[in-house]
Design a protein around this motif. Structure first.
Motif, PDB file in Angstrom:
ATOM      1  N   SER B  44      15.082  42.344  34.573  1.00 14.43           N
ATOM      2  CA  SER B  44      15.197  43.708  34.046  1.00 14.43           C
ATOM      3  C   SER B  44      14.784  44.720  35.098  1.00 14.43           C
ATOM      4  CB  SER B  44      14.323  43.878  32.810  1.00 14.43           C
ATOM      5  OG  SER B  44      14.696  42.975  31.829  1.00 14.43           O
ATOM      6  N   GLN B  83      18.622  46.247  25.894  1.00 14.36           N
ATOM      7  CA  GLN B  83      18.392  45.051  25.096  1.00 14.36           C
ATOM      8  C   GLN B  83      18.303  45.371  23.604  1.00 14.36           C
ATOM      9  OE1 GLN B  83      15.347  42.568  26.593  1.00 14.36           O
ATOM     10  NE2 GLN B  83      15.420  41.152  24.901  1.00 14.36           N
ATOM     11  N   ASP B 159      21.496  44.593  29.792  1.00 17.59           N
ATOM     12  CA  ASP B 159      20.229  43.869  29.784  1.00 17.59           C
ATOM     13  C   ASP B 159      20.134  43.031  28.514  1.00 17.59           C
ATOM     14  OD1 ASP B 159      17.739  42.897  30.170  1.00 17.59           O
ATOM     15  OD2 ASP B 159      16.742  44.819  30.413  1.00 17.59           O
ATOM     16  N   GLU B 160      20.436  41.770  28.622  1.00 16.17           N
ATOM     17  CA  GLU B 160      20.396  40.840  27.489  1.00 16.17           C
ATOM     18  C   GLU B 160      20.983  41.449  26.222  1.00 16.17           C
ATOM     19  OE1 GLU B 160      17.076  38.407  27.093  1.00 16.17           O
ATOM     20  OE2 GLU B 160      16.261  38.849  29.055  1.00 16.17           O
TER      21      GLU B 160
END
Ligand SMILES: Nc1ncnc2c1ncn2[C@@H]1O[C@H](COP(=O)(O)OP(=O)(O)OP(=O)(O)O)[C@@H](O)[C@H]1O
Ligand SMILES: [Mg+2]
Lengths: 277, 428
Positions: B44, B83, B159-160
């Protein structure tokens, strides 16, 4: 089962006691405000012998009261507005930015909140007279703002802290400047907090007595709580108790209405920092 | 659209912690790059440095031909999916998607057209007036995607984005993202720690460990030719088995049995090391009974006691415990802890054909495909048997495959699905 039943009864009794304890004086004042001026002392009863609106009529026809009411409303609203705008900016900076002296500002704000207001009144009285702020609206607005700010800052920074920082970062990536991110994302999200802070600040100003009575001398700026003390009623020969009670009821009504309307919000605002932060 | 070039990027946080150490990585124009690694390895952080939300301690970050080290996020023209999506809860889906366009002061008609097109692509049209709080996880995810693709960004950063979804939805959204990226052809950096996402989505995968870049390559290259123990253990599920072994010039002596090492290249690579770690993937084992005699010649057969078996229908796992010397066992445990794996004891995981009748407690004959085993230096973790020729061949294959996939996708756009046309305009 029995155990819980008993504890329930105890709870109810305790609640009732506290309720009576707190509600009784208010009810008493309401009852007094509906009595004839002459009834006090002659017939000591809780309920009025003859219900009358006369006191209210007296109150609203007295210059002293009506001008005080206008002062109270105007001063409280202005102080609330300015105070909340300041507090919002300060609280945002405290919640979001890492700058030297952040801790000092917060402790300073707390110190001001703890400060004994009464000890300031004397010096302020002299100072205001010298620079011409005595008995003016700004003369009250300024101390109100400084004493309401700490509470507003603490409430608001608790709110700001709860807004996920990513929200603001997302806005920045989407092309917003820091100011745009603040205005378009953070402020709308913090609206309940801003609102709570505004209500609390308004109460503080509306309820103040010490500044109101010390820093004013005429109807120019005297707010209602102070004006009540100067109330003489319709006749010089009768005690103005019933009229004062009517005036007290009139100024209490806005507070009660606001609290009832926004009860949840106020409680949430007061506890949000404590519970989650 | 633009390439992203990172040169010796370092990130040191305020508390002195070095989250990213000297990472150099090129993301080519239009490439889909995956960042993987265990939790806390700095994925991240690296992504946030690309987008500008985190200062770069040292090194150089370029987007296109522009050095962006000192450029504010809003001037980098990148879009990011967070995320937790970071949707604006006070705005409707429509306004969420329109947000970047409104900030760019686009005319109203254009905003309306683009938002509707994007919503069409992501099948959000009927939800445009709703607030994010009332949407399901998958819908929220799509709104976040919509906000990212609605403007002509130079690159997408994820991000994820799928980590909050359940397994089924994750599968759907994975193909969705893949399709969208190939169609728009926008440079993409995607952080994940999901194996499947890493292997299926990316053109190339970059593996990070404690802030240090370990290996960058096509998913196949990482799987077949890992550079070290860490990458070998991290890529693939269940992970590669690492067996301590001693080498006597012709045979490897492993806790499971003696295995001949015929390949002269590999034998040479071992050199005069006394102890090595042998890496064998679970699927390179097989029940010896099911292996044809001819195939048996190409491998080795060992006799082991099987501890537990798990039959899954399409395949079957067997667990074979073994004894390892204390120092190596400790090292392997540390590694498996670092890989977030839950293996507590030294045991080999073996994937067998589902028809194998080996049962728990049996003494069984297992066949090992020795051609595929790797040998690692236990001290440095380096893969001694990495085949550079094969790596180059895999690289060429990956390039070809990518070209072909792009072309197929673009052809599909011309005469294909109804939403294809709408999807083209946001790509500009
Ligand atoms: N603001 C910060 N200050 C100090 N250290 C930080 C900060 N943010 C992250 N770190 C540290 O940097 C390291 C990398 O963090 P990062 O968030 O990049 O990990 P990650 O690879 O994204 O992990 P995950 O997969 O869990 O999201 C972590 O060890 C973390 O503790
Ligand atoms: Mg992360």
């Amino acid at each position: 089962m029995r155990e819980s039943g008993r504890s329930r009864v105890l709870w109810i009794i305790a609640t009732a006691l506290i309720l009576i304890w707190t509600v009784f004086p208010i009810l008493w004042i309401v009852m007094l405000s509906f009595k004839q001026p002459g009834e006090i002392g002659n017939a000591p009863k809780f309920l009025p012998r003859d219900w009358t609106w006369e006191n209210y009529r007296t109150v609203f026809s007295t210059d002293l009261f009506t001008s005080a009411l206008i002062n109270s409303i105007g001063i409280s609203l202005i102080a609330t507005f300015v105070g909340v705008v300041f507090a919002t900016l300060v609280a945002y900076a405290i919640a979001r930015l890492d700058f030297p002296g952040k801790k000092i500002i917060l402790s300073f704000a707390l110190a001001i909140a703890m400060f004994p207001v009464v000890s300031l009144v004397g010096p302020l009285f002299n100072l205001w007279r010298d620079i011409g702020l005595y008995d003016t609206w700004p003369g009250l607005i300024i101390p109100y703002i400084s004493f309401a700010l700490p509470l507003a800052i603490w409430t608001l920074s608790a709110f700001f802290r709860e807004i996920p920082w990513e929200m603001e970062q997302a806005a920045q990536v989407d092309g917003a400047t820091t100011w745009q991110a603040f205005r378009k994302v953070i402020v709308p999200l913090a609206a309940p907090g801003v609102f709570t802070a505004a209500i609390l600040t308004f109460f503080f100003c509306w309820n103040d007595f010490v500044f109101g009575i010390s820093l004013t001398s005429t109807g120019n700026a005297r707010p209602v709580p102070a004006a009540l003390a100067f109330f003489t009623g319709e006749s010089q020969f009768e005690q103005p108790t019933t009229a004062i009670c009517a005036a007290a009821v009139v100024v209490t009504i806005p507070v009660v209405v606001i609290v009832l309307l926004f009860q949840r919000r106020i409680v949430a605002g007061l506890t949000s920092g404590a519970v989650k932060g | 659209m633009a390439a992203i070039t990172m040169k010796n990027i370092v990130k040191e946080y305020g508390d002195g912690f070095k989250a990213v150490r000297d990472v150099s990585l090129d993301v080519q124009d239009g490439e889909f790059m995956i960042l993987v690694g265990p939790s806390g390895c700095g994925k991240s952080t690296l992504l946030r440095m690309i987008v500008g939300l985190e200062d770069i301690t040292s090194g150089e970050m370029r987007i296109g031909d522009r050095v962006v080290n000192q450029v504010a996020p809003r001037e980098r023209n990148l879009s990011m999916v967070f995320q937790n999506y970071a949707l604006y809860p006070h705005l409707t889906v429509y306004e969420n998607i329109a947000f970047p366009l409104r900030l760019a002061k686009k005319p109203n008609e254009e905003i309306d057209r683009r938002v509707r097109e994007t919503a069409e692509v992501l099948e959000l049209t009927e939800h445009l007036d709703r607030k994010p709080a009332n949407l399901s996880g998958g819908q929220r995810q799509r709104v976040a995607m919509g906000r990212a693709i609605v403007r002509q960004a130079d690159a997408f950063l994820f991000d994820e984005p799928l980590s909050n979804l359940d397994a089924k939805l994750r599968g759907q959204m994975r193909t969705e993202i893949s399709r969208l990226q190939r169609r728009l052809g926008v440079t993409t950096v995607y952080v994940t720690h999901d194996q499947t996402e890493a292997m299926t989505l990316g053109d190339r995968v970059a593996v990070l460990r404690k802030g240090v870049l370990q290996q960058v390559g096509s998913p196949r290259e990482l799987y077949e030719q890992p550079v070290n123990l860490f990458v070998a253990g991290f890529i693939g599920s269940p992970s590669m088995n690492f067996l301590p072994a001693s080498f006597d010039g012709t045979h490897l002596d492993t806790p499971l049995g003696r295995v001949p090492l015929d390949d002269p290249r590999k034998a040479e690579a071992v050199g005069d090391r006394q102890v090595v770690l042998v890496g064998i993937r679970p699927e390179d084992f097989e029940d010896a009974e099911l292996v044809s005699a001819e195939k048996r010649q190409r491998g080795a057969t060992v006799r082991v006691r099987v501890d537990v078996t798990e039959w899954l229908g399409n395949e079957q796992y067997a667990y074979v415990p073994y004894e390892a010397p204390a120092d190596l066992a400790g090292q392997l445990r540390d590694l498996s802890r670092e890989l977030d794996s839950d293996q507590l004891r030294t045991q080999a995981v073996v994937a067998l054909d589902a028809s194998s009748l080996i049962t728990a407690g049996d003494e069984a004959e297992l066949w090992i495909d020795t051609g595929k085993l790797h040998i690692f230096d236990p001290a440095t973790g380096e893969n001694l048997t990495r085949d550079e020729e094969r790596v180059a061949a895999l690289g060429r294959h990956a390039d070809r495959a990518r070209e072909a996939q792009r072309r197929a996708q673009q052809d599909g756009n011309g005469n294909g699905r109804p939403e294809a046309k709408a999807g083209e305009s946001p790509s500009g």
